[in-house]
Every structure is written in structure tokens, then in C-alpha cells.
Design a protein around this motif. Structure first.
Motif, PDB file in Angstrom:
ATOM      1  N   VAL A   1      43.435  51.520  42.803  1.00 14.61           N
ATOM      2  CA  VAL A   1      42.927  50.147  42.740  1.00 14.61           C
ATOM      3  C   VAL A   1      42.571  49.824  41.300  1.00 14.61           C
ATOM      4  O   VAL A   1      41.887  50.599  40.625  1.00 14.61           O
ATOM      5  CB  VAL A   1      41.687  49.966  43.640  1.00 14.61           C
ATOM      6  CG1 VAL A   1      41.122  48.558  43.487  1.00 14.61           C
ATOM      7  CG2 VAL A   1      42.052  50.237  45.088  1.00 14.61           C
ATOM      8  N   LYS A   2      43.029  48.678  40.843  1.00 10.60           N
ATOM      9  CA  LYS A   2      42.723  48.220  39.490  1.00 10.60           C
ATOM     10  C   LYS A   2      42.190  46.789  39.532  1.00 10.60           C
ATOM     11  O   LYS A   2      42.586  45.999  40.387  1.00 10.60           O
ATOM     12  CB  LYS A   2      43.962  48.282  38.593  1.00 10.60           C
ATOM     13  CG  LYS A   2      44.423  49.686  38.256  1.00 10.60           C
ATOM     14  CD  LYS A   2      45.590  49.650  37.266  1.00 10.60           C
ATOM     15  CE  LYS A   2      46.022  51.055  36.871  1.00 10.60           C
ATOM     16  NZ  LYS A   2      47.130  51.040  35.865  1.00 10.60           N
ATOM     17  N   TRP A   3      41.295  46.489  38.594  1.00  6.61           N
ATOM     18  CA  TRP A   3      40.723  45.140  38.458  1.00  6.61           C
ATOM     19  C   TRP A   3      41.192  44.527  37.139  1.00  6.61           C
ATOM     20  O   TRP A   3      41.283  45.206  36.120  1.00  6.61           O
ATOM     21  CB  TRP A   3      39.200  45.189  38.457  1.00  6.61           C
ATOM     22  CG  TRP A   3      38.559  45.470  39.779  1.00  6.61           C
ATOM     23  CD1 TRP A   3      38.223  46.691  40.279  1.00  6.61           C
ATOM     24  CD2 TRP A   3      38.158  44.514  40.755  1.00  6.61           C
ATOM     25  NE1 TRP A   3      37.642  46.565  41.508  1.00  6.61           N
ATOM     26  CE2 TRP A   3      37.574  45.229  41.828  1.00  6.61           C
ATOM     27  CE3 TRP A   3      38.214  43.132  40.845  1.00  6.61           C
ATOM     28  CZ2 TRP A   3      37.060  44.616  42.961  1.00  6.61           C
ATOM     29  CZ3 TRP A   3      37.708  42.510  41.975  1.00  6.61           C
ATOM     30  CH2 TRP A   3      37.140  43.237  43.019  1.00  6.61           C
ATOM     31  N   PHE A   4      41.458  43.220  37.191  1.00  6.35           N
ATOM     32  CA  PHE A   4      41.840  42.491  35.986  1.00  6.35           C
ATOM     33  C   PHE A   4      41.056  41.175  35.932  1.00  6.35           C
ATOM     34  O   PHE A   4      40.851  40.532  36.955  1.00  6.35           O
ATOM     35  CB  PHE A   4      43.341  42.177  35.968  1.00  6.35           C
ATOM     36  CG  PHE A   4      44.208  43.392  35.927  1.00  6.35           C
ATOM     37  CD1 PHE A   4      44.642  43.909  34.719  1.00  6.35           C
ATOM     38  CD2 PHE A   4      44.597  44.037  37.107  1.00  6.35           C
ATOM     39  CE1 PHE A   4      45.457  45.038  34.678  1.00  6.35           C
ATOM     40  CE2 PHE A   4      45.391  45.155  37.080  1.00  6.35           C
ATOM     41  CZ  PHE A   4      45.835  45.681  35.865  1.00  6.35           C
ATOM     42  N   LYS A   5      40.618  40.826  34.744  1.00  3.31           N
ATOM     43  CA  LYS A   5      39.972  39.528  34.525  1.00  3.31           C
ATOM     44  C   LYS A   5      40.743  38.811  33.434  1.00  3.31           C
ATOM     45  O   LYS A   5      40.771  39.252  32.281  1.00  3.31           O
ATOM     46  CB  LYS A   5      38.507  39.695  34.105  1.00  3.31           C
ATOM     47  CG  LYS A   5      37.786  38.380  33.805  1.00  3.31           C
ATOM     48  CD  LYS A   5      36.313  38.634  33.503  1.00  3.31           C
ATOM     49  CE  LYS A   5      35.619  37.329  33.115  1.00  3.31           C
ATOM     50  NZ  LYS A   5      35.425  37.160  31.702  1.00  3.31           N
ATOM     51  N   ASP A   6      41.380  37.696  33.830  1.00  4.65           N
ATOM     52  CA  ASP A   6      42.236  36.953  32.889  1.00  4.65           C
ATOM     53  C   ASP A   6      43.219  37.887  32.194  1.00  4.65           C
ATOM     54  O   ASP A   6      43.314  37.909  30.961  1.00  4.65           O
ATOM     55  CB  ASP A   6      41.378  36.203  31.874  1.00  4.65           C
ATOM     56  CG  ASP A   6      40.535  35.113  32.509  1.00  4.65           C
ATOM     57  OD1 ASP A   6      40.938  34.594  33.557  1.00  4.65           O
ATOM     58  OD2 ASP A   6      39.465  34.799  31.960  1.00  4.65           O
ATOM     59  N   GLU A   7      43.924  38.710  32.992  1.00  7.41           N
ATOM     60  CA  GLU A   7      44.958  39.640  32.525  1.00  7.41           C
ATOM     61  C   GLU A   7      44.408  40.832  31.739  1.00  7.41           C
ATOM     62  O   GLU A   7      45.167  41.693  31.295  1.00  7.41           O
ATOM     63  CB  GLU A   7      46.028  38.916  31.668  1.00  7.41           C
ATOM     64  CG  GLU A   7      46.657  37.714  32.345  1.00  7.41           C
ATOM     65  CD  GLU A   7      47.232  38.052  33.706  1.00  7.41           C
ATOM     66  OE1 GLU A   7      47.808  39.149  33.855  1.00  7.41           O
ATOM     67  OE2 GLU A   7      47.095  37.225  34.623  1.00  7.41           O
ATOM     68  N   GLN A   8      43.099  40.919  31.570  1.00 10.68           N
ATOM     69  CA  GLN A   8      42.484  42.039  30.874  1.00 10.68           C
ATOM     70  C   GLN A   8      41.891  42.985  31.904  1.00 10.68           C
ATOM     71  O   GLN A   8      41.050  42.580  32.716  1.00 10.68           O
ATOM     72  CB  GLN A   8      41.380  41.547  29.915  1.00 10.68           C
ATOM     73  CG  GLN A   8      40.747  42.618  29.056  1.00 10.68           C
ATOM     74  CD  GLN A   8      41.679  43.118  27.970  1.00 10.68           C
ATOM     75  OE1 GLN A   8      42.484  42.342  27.449  1.00 10.68           O
ATOM     76  NE2 GLN A   8      41.590  44.394  27.650  1.00 10.68           N
ATOM     77  N   GLU A   9      42.324  44.264  31.908  1.00 18.12           N
ATOM     78  CA  GLU A   9      41.809  45.202  32.893  1.00 18.12           C
ATOM     79  C   GLU A   9      40.326  45.461  32.660  1.00 18.12           C
ATOM     80  O   GLU A   9      39.879  45.613  31.526  1.00 18.12           O
ATOM     81  CB  GLU A   9      42.577  46.524  32.837  1.00 18.12           C
ATOM     82  CG  GLU A   9      42.155  47.481  33.949  1.00 18.12           C
ATOM     83  CD  GLU A   9      43.008  48.736  33.984  1.00 18.12           C
ATOM     84  OE1 GLU A   9      42.736  49.611  34.836  1.00 18.12           O
ATOM     85  OE2 GLU A   9      43.949  48.852  33.161  1.00 18.12           O
TER      86      GLU A   9
END
Length: 549
Positions: free
Chosen positions: A166-174
Motif C-alpha cells: 500500500v502506498k500513499w500519494f499527495k498531489d503525486e508526491q508519495e
């Protein structure tokens, strides 16, 4: 994705040898991966149309084995309503399609052949296919909005798969690991991140991405931070207009730099709740809004000194508010001119302005006081009242301006004029009256000469008469030369005589009477002559008569 093709030769045969020879069931997929809420096809091919008998699908093995689908379920078996045969006509293709996949559909699926002679005993069975359903990641946010600058927690849950990333990204920034917390629970993955949103995050998007058996086909869910954050305004700004008794007013409460636009606004009179009647929103470049809440009401006497509060906020957050104390003025009729001086036969406007359009009811003009009071003008005269035909309303549409214009003024128009407001529910009683305006109409000077011609050398008498003015100065001029006092005689009242003791032929020229007062100078001529207006002056040209002896 690895594909296994396995052919299982029939090991269970009926006594007739030719039926068993070469019959097999193929489930070539081996392993299939599906996505939650999507569709999948499980393949099953038989090598021959014979022997005659049904084909059934089962899920699981051993004690967990259960009927899944068949053409004619037996006994208490039931078909899953989401399943259909893939082929329109089944001869050797008994593949099935499962729609609207669930994570619980994960498992082993077996395609089995039965004969008509013994439908309770498998004639042949396929090797099975393993179906893995990947749960779609689901992001959940807080139960209520979080104020910018405070911590915001987001949870991403993925069911049905244990060996995933599982990975999280905020505005394409991990999102870096120190902001990520991952926990396990059976065949599910639950991941939590904590963020501290700012105003610019109104336009930010957070993604939770999971990679299953194939990293080339990740699944993800998106969460718009604008759905979870709130930007509260500073102190609301209440516009406090002048309140006049009986007036219909609009109060506004301005909330600047807020998000979202649908903020809860309430108004209260002291402790009495009153909801906002309408709101107007203006969006800014950074995504915030300026919202103006509007409250309209009619001003009443008991509102004087009342505290009016505008409160704004979002569910779960402490609201902000502002309070004003209402000041209520009485109804005012303004007649600002005080005194007006005008000329006979001219026009004049008498000004009257109301402080409010309400209460509804007529406005009337009256001349004089006490026993001399007479109706002068109104929109709809009552009883035996009549409007002066020379009077009209100055404004085309009367809302608060009830000024009147009087045309072709007469000296008799001199007097006091009062503008009065009446209420519709009691049109016989004055609701409010203006202070009045004093109109003074100045009559034009009129010169009269002798009835017949005067012989040169004899006395000539001219009379200048002025009506309607008592505090004026009258001067005589002959050919622009003021007549000296010994040639002027002023009588009481408003008639002024001048005697020319010795006329001469040289007296042919201009004889002028000038009236001097507050608004200028009037010049006039003897009656019967031609009047020519020169600004405020009126002159007369006359000729002395010369007769031979």
C-alpha cells in the motif's frame, strides 16, 4: 500473470468403456485475478458432447465444497444470481461469467461432468481454477471537517488480499513512511496517514494505491482534501444600516476567506433564533469564498436597543460570531428648503423626502395652518378635496420623493406648505409631518403712465406698482441714470409714483422702474407697452410728446 493449462483425463468411468475413453475437462486458466465490483469469466471446456448429462460448477473442496452454478440445480442447490453461462449454446463450452465480483468470491472453482444415468456421482472433474478478488482500496476521512492547521487522519482499507503493498500519494508526491501507519487484520490491509492541511490543500488530492499480484495494474482510491477540511472566517462583519421605524431593511453579515461555501449562518435577536434568508458567495483564486448572509425584516418599535448576532460555523467546529445593537429612528418627513422665493408667473419646486417607503399610505400637501389650512395636492384626494391644477409630482415614480412643482405662480401662492404622511390603515390621522416650507412669490413691477399725452414742459407722472412684496427697495432710472430723491415719491403700500416736472423732447428714451430684493432686480415698463425680459429686468421705452403752441 502465470497461466497453467492442465488436462485431467477421466478416471471415473461408467461400465461402458467407449464413454470413458478420451473424455476430459479442461480449466486452462489455473489462476485468475479479478477486481472487486468487476466481472470475470472462468473457462471450462469438455472434450465431447457425450455422454449426455449436466455440467455443474462447485466452489471449494472437502467440507467447504458447495454448489455454485448449473443448468438445473438438484435438490436444495441454488444458483448464484450473478452467474450466467458465457456461451449462448452449451455443447462443449461450459464457461461461466461472474458479475459484480466480491472479495468473498475468492476461492477454488471446479467444473464437473455428470451423466444422465447417475446425476449424483461425478463422471469427470476439471483441475479447478483459483480466483483471487482484489478489494478496491477505500479511503475514509474524519466524521466532521477539520480546521486547517489541525491534524487530519485518513484511513485506507483493502480487503481480500494479504500480500500487497500500500502506498500513499499527495498531489503525486508519495507520503513518506513517518507519516504512514500500516496494520494487518486477517486478509485485509488497513493503512493510516496523518496530515496537517493548509489553505492551499483545498485543491489537493490524496491517493491510496495497492499493488496486488501484478504491479503493472495497481488499484487506487482518491480523496479530495476539500471534502474534509474547513477554513473558518475571522470576525464576521455586520453592515448596520440606519433603521427607521416601519422601514423594510436588509442586514448583511459578511464572512471572508471561508471554505466550504455552505457555511451554517444563524441570526438571533437577543436569544430568539432567526435563520438566514439567503446567502451569496464569491469564490477566490485559492478556492476560498466570501459569503454574505442576508436577513430582511420590517423595523418595529420593540427592536430599539435589541442585540442582533450573526453566528457562522461548520458542524463539529467552534463557530464565530459578531453582535450589533440596533438603533431605531422614528419616521421622518424632510422639507429641507426652509424658505423659497420665486417670481410671479414662473415655476417652483417644493421638496419633500420620506425617510422610508413604509409604512404604506398616501402623502398629502397642505397650505397654511389652523383655520387657514387647505388641501393643496395629493395622489388621491379624499372627500371634497381637490388638487390645484397647476401642481404635479416632480418625480416620475414616488417611493420616498414626494416633491411637487407649481407652475405659473401667483402672488396669492405665498404661504406655508406642509408635506404630510398618512398610513393606509388610518388615512384620517397624520402619521408624520414635515417642518413646512415658506414660499414667497414676488410680483413683477408694473409702470402705468398718464391717460393721454403730456405737453412738453408740463408735469408727467408715472406709477410703478409691485404686488406681493413688502420688504423690497424700489428705484427709478431714466436712461440708466437713477432718479434723484426729489424726483421720487414713495407712497404707502406697494404703489410708487414718480413725477417728472418738466418734460422735454430730449426725454425720449428709457424710463425704468427697478425692484431690488433678495433674489435680484426687476425692471418693468408702463402698462400697454411691450415687455422685453433681460434676465430679471423688465424695461419700457416711451417718448415725450411735443406740441406746438
Amino acid at each position: 500473470m502465470q497461466t497453467l493449462s492442465i488436462v485431467l483425463t477421466c478416471l471415473i468411468c461408467l461400465p461402458v468403456a467407449r464413454v470413458c475413453q478420451g473424455f476430459n475437462i479442461s480449466q486452462p486458466q489455473g489462476q485468475v485475478e479479478g477486481v472487486e465490483r468487476s466481472d470475470v469469466t472462468l473457462v471450462c471446456l469438455v472434450s465431447s458432447e457425450t455422454p449426455v448429462g449436466p455440467v455443474r460448477w462447485y466452489k471449494g473442496a472437502g467440507s467447504e465444497r458447495r454448489h455454485f452454478y448449473s443448468g438445473f440445480p438438484k435438490g436444495g442447490d441454488k444458483n448464484d444470481p450473478r452467474v450466467t453461462w458465457t456461451a449462448e449454446y452449451m455443447t462443449v463450452n461450459y464457461s461461466i461469467t461472474i458479475r459484480d465480483l466480491r472479495v468473498s468470491d475468492t476461492g477454488e472453482y471446479y467444473c464437473e461432468k455428470y451423466t444422465k444415468a447417475d446425476e449424483n456421482k461425478p463422471y469427470a472433474s476439471g483441475p479447478g481454477v483459483t480466483l483471487t478478488v482484489r478489494g478496491v482500496p477505500i479511503i475514509t476521512g474524519p466524521a466532521s471537517r477539520v480546521k486547517v492547521g489541525n491534524d487530519l487522519e485518513l484511513t485506507c482499507e483493502v480487503n481480500g488480499v494479504s500480500d500487497i503493498t500500500v502506498k500513499w500519494f499527495k498531489d503525486e508526491q508519495e507520503v513518506t513512511p513517518e507519516h504512514r501507519d500500516t496494520s494487518w487484520g486477517g486478509k485485509s490491509r488497513r493503512s493510516v496517514i496523518r496530515l496537517t492541511p493548509k489553505i492551499q490543500d483545498i485543491k489537493s488530492v490524496v491517493r491510496c494505491q495497492e499493488l496486488g499480484l501484478s504491479a503493472l495494474n495497481p488499484l487506487e482510491d482518491k480523496f479530495h482534501l476539500k471534502d474534509a477540511i474547513a477554513v473558518l472566517p475571522g470576525v464576521p462583519v455586520i453592515e448596520n444600516p440606519k433603521l427607521v421605524l416601519g422601514d423594510s431593511v436588509i442586514m448583511t453579515c459578511k464572512l471572508s476567506g471561508i471554505y466550504p461555501r455552505d457555511i451554517n449562518v444563524t441570526w438571533t435577536w437577543d436569544k430568539t433564533f432567526k435563520s438566514s434568508q439567503s446567502q451569496h458567495a464569491e469564490e477566490h483564486e485559492n478556492g476560498t469564498f466570501t459569503v454574505t448572509s442576508v436577513l430582511s425584516f420590517t423595523v418595529k418599535e420593540d427592536m430599539r436597543g435589541t442585540q442582533l448576532t450573526c453566528q457562522a460555523g461548520y458542524e463539529g467546529l467552534t463557530p464565530v460570531s459578531a453582535t450589533v445593537t440596533l438603533g431605531v429612528r422614528g419616521f421622518i418627513v424632510s422639507q429641507p428648503q426652509g424658505r423659497v422665493e420665486a417670481l410671479e408667473r414662473s415655476n417652483v419646486t417644493l421638496v419633500c423626502v420620506m425617510s422610508s417607503e413604509s409604512p404604506p399610505g398616501p402623502v398629502r400637501w397642505y397650505k397654511g395652518n389652523g383655520s387657514e389650512r387647505t388641501h393643496f395636492c395629493s395622489g388621491a384626494p379624499k372627500g371634497g378635496d381637490k388638487n390645484d391644477s397647476r401642481v404635479t409630482w416632480t418625480a416620475e415614480y414616488m417611493t420616498v420623493n414626494y416633491s411637487i412643482t407649481i407652475r405659473d405662480l401667483r402672488v396669492s401662492d405665498t404661504g406655508e406648505y406642509y408635506c404630510e404622511k398618512y398610513r393606509k390603515k388610518d388615512e384620517n390621522k397624520t402619521y408624520a409631518s414635515g417642518p413646512g416650507v415658506t414660499l414667497t412669490v414676488r410680483g413683477l413691477p408694473i409702470i402705468t403712465g398718464p391717460a393721454s399725452r403730456v405737453k412738453v414742459g408740463n408735469d408727467l407722472e408715472l406709477t410703478c406698482e409691485v404686488n406681493g412684496v413688502s420688504d423690497s427697495t424700489v428705484k427709478w432710472f431714466k436712461d440708466e441714470q437713477e432718479v434723484t430723491p426729489e424726483h421720487r415719491d414713495t407712497s404707502g403700500g406697494r404703489k410708487i409714483n414718480q413725477k417728472c416736472h418738466q418734460t422735454d423732447t430730449k426725454d425720449t428714451g428709457h424710463q425704468v422702474c427697478r425692484l431690488v430684493s433678495g433674489v435680484g432686480t426687476l425692471r418693468s415698463e408702463p402698462s400697454g407697452g411691450q415687455i422685453s425680459l433681460e434676465g430679471h429686468h423688465c424695461s419700457f421705452t416711451w417718448s415725450a410728446s411735443h406740441r406746438e403752441p
